[in-house]
Design a protein around this motif. Sequence first.
Motif, PDB file in Angstrom:
ATOM      1  N   THR A   1      41.383  -1.827  30.330  1.00  0.00           N
ATOM      2  CA  THR A   1      41.096  -2.298  29.033  1.00  0.00           C
ATOM      3  C   THR A   1      40.125  -3.139  29.330  1.00  0.00           C
ATOM      4  O   THR A   1      39.120  -3.118  28.373  1.00  0.00           O
ATOM      5  CB  THR A   1      42.662  -2.929  28.448  1.00  0.00           C
ATOM      6  OG1 THR A   1      43.428  -2.138  28.286  1.00  0.00           O
ATOM      7  CG2 THR A   1      42.164  -3.547  27.072  1.00  0.00           C
TER       8      THR A   1
ATOM      9  N   LYS B   1      36.557   4.777  25.919  1.00  0.00           N
ATOM     10  CA  LYS B   1      37.939   5.075  25.615  1.00  0.00           C
ATOM     11  C   LYS B   1      38.352   4.665  26.938  1.00  0.00           C
ATOM     12  O   LYS B   1      38.113   4.899  27.971  1.00  0.00           O
ATOM     13  CB  LYS B   1      38.193   6.245  25.426  1.00  0.00           C
ATOM     14  CG  LYS B   1      37.994   6.605  23.855  1.00  0.00           C
ATOM     15  CD  LYS B   1      38.475   7.897  23.493  1.00  0.00           C
ATOM     16  CE  LYS B   1      38.381   8.376  21.889  1.00  0.00           C
ATOM     17  NZ  LYS B   1      39.126   9.477  21.509  1.00  0.00           N
ATOM     18  N   GLU B   2      39.936   4.106  26.741  1.00  0.00           N
ATOM     19  CA  GLU B   2      40.683   3.861  27.708  1.00  0.00           C
ATOM     20  C   GLU B   2      41.713   4.977  28.266  1.00  0.00           C
ATOM     21  O   GLU B   2      42.009   5.574  27.160  1.00  0.00           O
ATOM     22  CB  GLU B   2      41.520   2.575  27.617  1.00  0.00           C
ATOM     23  CG  GLU B   2      42.391   2.165  28.802  1.00  0.00           C
ATOM     24  CD  GLU B   2      43.265   0.995  28.430  1.00  0.00           C
ATOM     25  OE1 GLU B   2      44.117   0.662  29.090  1.00  0.00           O
ATOM     26  OE2 GLU B   2      43.257   0.481  27.225  1.00  0.00           O
TER      27      GLU B   2
ATOM     28  N   THR C   1      41.355   6.403  18.668  1.00  0.00           N
ATOM     29  CA  THR C   1      39.939   6.209  18.794  1.00  0.00           C
ATOM     30  C   THR C   1      39.611   5.295  20.005  1.00  0.00           C
ATOM     31  O   THR C   1      38.419   5.252  20.388  1.00  0.00           O
ATOM     32  CB  THR C   1      39.156   5.248  17.441  1.00  0.00           C
ATOM     33  OG1 THR C   1      39.695   4.223  17.525  1.00  0.00           O
ATOM     34  CG2 THR C   1      39.420   6.120  16.311  1.00  0.00           C
ATOM     35  N   PHE C   2      40.411   4.669  20.460  1.00  0.00           N
ATOM     36  CA  PHE C   2      40.537   3.927  21.646  1.00  0.00           C
ATOM     37  C   PHE C   2      40.806   4.192  22.819  1.00  0.00           C
ATOM     38  O   PHE C   2      40.737   3.782  24.104  1.00  0.00           O
ATOM     39  CB  PHE C   2      41.153   2.358  21.300  1.00  0.00           C
ATOM     40  CG  PHE C   2      40.673   1.585  20.118  1.00  0.00           C
ATOM     41  CD1 PHE C   2      39.480   1.084  20.126  1.00  0.00           C
ATOM     42  CD2 PHE C   2      41.413   1.576  19.083  1.00  0.00           C
ATOM     43  CE1 PHE C   2      38.955   0.351  19.209  1.00  0.00           C
ATOM     44  CE2 PHE C   2      40.938   0.906  17.747  1.00  0.00           C
ATOM     45  CZ  PHE C   2      39.915   0.157  17.897  1.00  0.00           C
ATOM     46  N   GLU C   3      42.070   5.345  22.886  1.00  0.00           N
ATOM     47  CA  GLU C   3      42.681   5.621  24.133  1.00  0.00           C
ATOM     48  C   GLU C   3      42.388   7.285  24.101  1.00  0.00           C
ATOM     49  O   GLU C   3      42.444   8.043  23.252  1.00  0.00           O
ATOM     50  CB  GLU C   3      44.239   5.509  23.892  1.00  0.00           C
ATOM     51  CG  GLU C   3      44.413   3.931  23.792  1.00  0.00           C
ATOM     52  CD  GLU C   3      45.866   3.797  23.567  1.00  0.00           C
ATOM     53  OE1 GLU C   3      46.486   4.768  23.045  1.00  0.00           O
ATOM     54  OE2 GLU C   3      46.317   2.486  23.524  1.00  0.00           O
ATOM     55  N   THR C   4      42.335   7.826  25.223  1.00  0.00           N
ATOM     56  CA  THR C   4      42.792   9.089  25.729  1.00  0.00           C
ATOM     57  C   THR C   4      43.902   9.294  26.821  1.00  0.00           C
ATOM     58  O   THR C   4      44.398   8.277  27.191  1.00  0.00           O
ATOM     59  CB  THR C   4      41.439   9.758  26.060  1.00  0.00           C
ATOM     60  OG1 THR C   4      41.492  11.332  26.373  1.00  0.00           O
ATOM     61  CG2 THR C   4      40.955   9.175  27.446  1.00  0.00           C
TER      62      THR C   4
ATOM     63  N   ARG D   1      44.637   4.302  17.065  1.00  0.00           N
ATOM     64  CA  ARG D   1      44.925   4.146  18.624  1.00  0.00           C
ATOM     65  C   ARG D   1      43.934   5.350  19.218  1.00  0.00           C
ATOM     66  O   ARG D   1      43.575   5.006  20.561  1.00  0.00           O
ATOM     67  CB  ARG D   1      46.382   4.430  18.751  1.00  0.00           C
ATOM     68  CG  ARG D   1      46.973   3.071  18.473  1.00  0.00           C
ATOM     69  CD  ARG D   1      48.398   3.202  18.860  1.00  0.00           C
ATOM     70  NE  ARG D   1      48.733   3.406  20.230  1.00  0.00           N
ATOM     71  CZ  ARG D   1      49.891   3.958  20.960  1.00  0.00           C
ATOM     72  NH1 ARG D   1      51.006   4.070  20.249  1.00  0.00           N
ATOM     73  NH2 ARG D   1      49.945   4.334  22.113  1.00  0.00           N
TER      74      ARG D   1
ATOM     75  N   VAL E   1      34.979   6.929  30.060  1.00  0.00           N
ATOM     76  CA  VAL E   1      36.246   6.620  29.928  1.00  0.00           C
ATOM     77  C   VAL E   1      36.771   5.845  31.171  1.00  0.00           C
ATOM     78  O   VAL E   1      36.156   6.291  32.252  1.00  0.00           O
ATOM     79  CB  VAL E   1      37.072   8.173  30.147  1.00  0.00           C
ATOM     80  CG1 VAL E   1      38.621   7.917  30.251  1.00  0.00           C
ATOM     81  CG2 VAL E   1      36.700   8.945  28.870  1.00  0.00           C
TER      82      VAL E   1
ATOM     83  N   ARG F   1      29.282   8.667  26.784  1.00  0.00           N
ATOM     84  CA  ARG F   1      30.524   8.544  26.527  1.00  0.00           C
ATOM     85  C   ARG F   1      31.303   8.343  27.713  1.00  0.00           C
ATOM     86  O   ARG F   1      30.949   8.890  28.836  1.00  0.00           O
ATOM     87  CB  ARG F   1      31.066   9.804  25.821  1.00  0.00           C
ATOM     88  CG  ARG F   1      30.779   9.847  24.584  1.00  0.00           C
ATOM     89  CD  ARG F   1      31.115  11.147  23.759  1.00  0.00           C
ATOM     90  NE  ARG F   1      31.040  12.110  24.533  1.00  0.00           N
ATOM     91  CZ  ARG F   1      31.533  13.544  24.445  1.00  0.00           C
ATOM     92  NH1 ARG F   1      32.494  13.640  23.462  1.00  0.00           N
ATOM     93  NH2 ARG F   1      31.605  14.689  25.096  1.00  0.00           N
TER      94      ARG F   1
ATOM     95  N   ALA G   1      36.782  -1.239  29.778  1.00  0.00           N
ATOM     96  CA  ALA G   1      36.555  -0.666  28.416  1.00  0.00           C
ATOM     97  C   ALA G   1      35.850  -1.626  27.385  1.00  0.00           C
ATOM     98  O   ALA G   1      34.978  -1.207  26.832  1.00  0.00           O
ATOM     99  CB  ALA G   1      37.814   0.012  27.710  1.00  0.00           C
TER     100      ALA G   1
END
Length: 151
Positions: A96, A110-111, A24-27, A22, A84, A82, A99
């Motif tokens: 989402t 990242k989302e 790795t996909f979200e911040t 999780r 976001v 990178r 992303a």
Amino acid sequence: MSRSFSVPAASPASAAAHFAARLTFETDVSDVHADLESGADLVVVDSRDARAWQQGHLPGALHLPTADIAARAPALVAAGRRVVTYCWGPGCNGATRAALEFARLGFPVKEMIGGYEYWVREGLPVRTPEGLLRRPADDLTAPRAAEACGC
């Protein structure tokens, strides 16, 4: 009987893999704010429409509605940067979708969970036509006297 564990928990190893995946996909808004304040090398993309952008957006964000990402992102965001993404908030999956578009273009992405709503609710600055504004932190989302929850 525990309602929380009426379905047994995953093994600790499976849980660790899940939670690591999780992340790795979200911040979150606190980490994005810290990155922007420190000058970290990332591009924050607001995927909302022009009316929403005009209402307010994160300082330094790039306005790029989701429908325009595939066509415009390669000219606006250098390869390998990178990214976001954010949209309105937790009730919206626009970030989402944005992303996903960046991932399809080959960007590390990242989302930002919580989106614009939680950025504002945590008392972080927003850019509006009137200038840079800050609302008081909502004590249901962040401590009143701090910019981060300390988690």
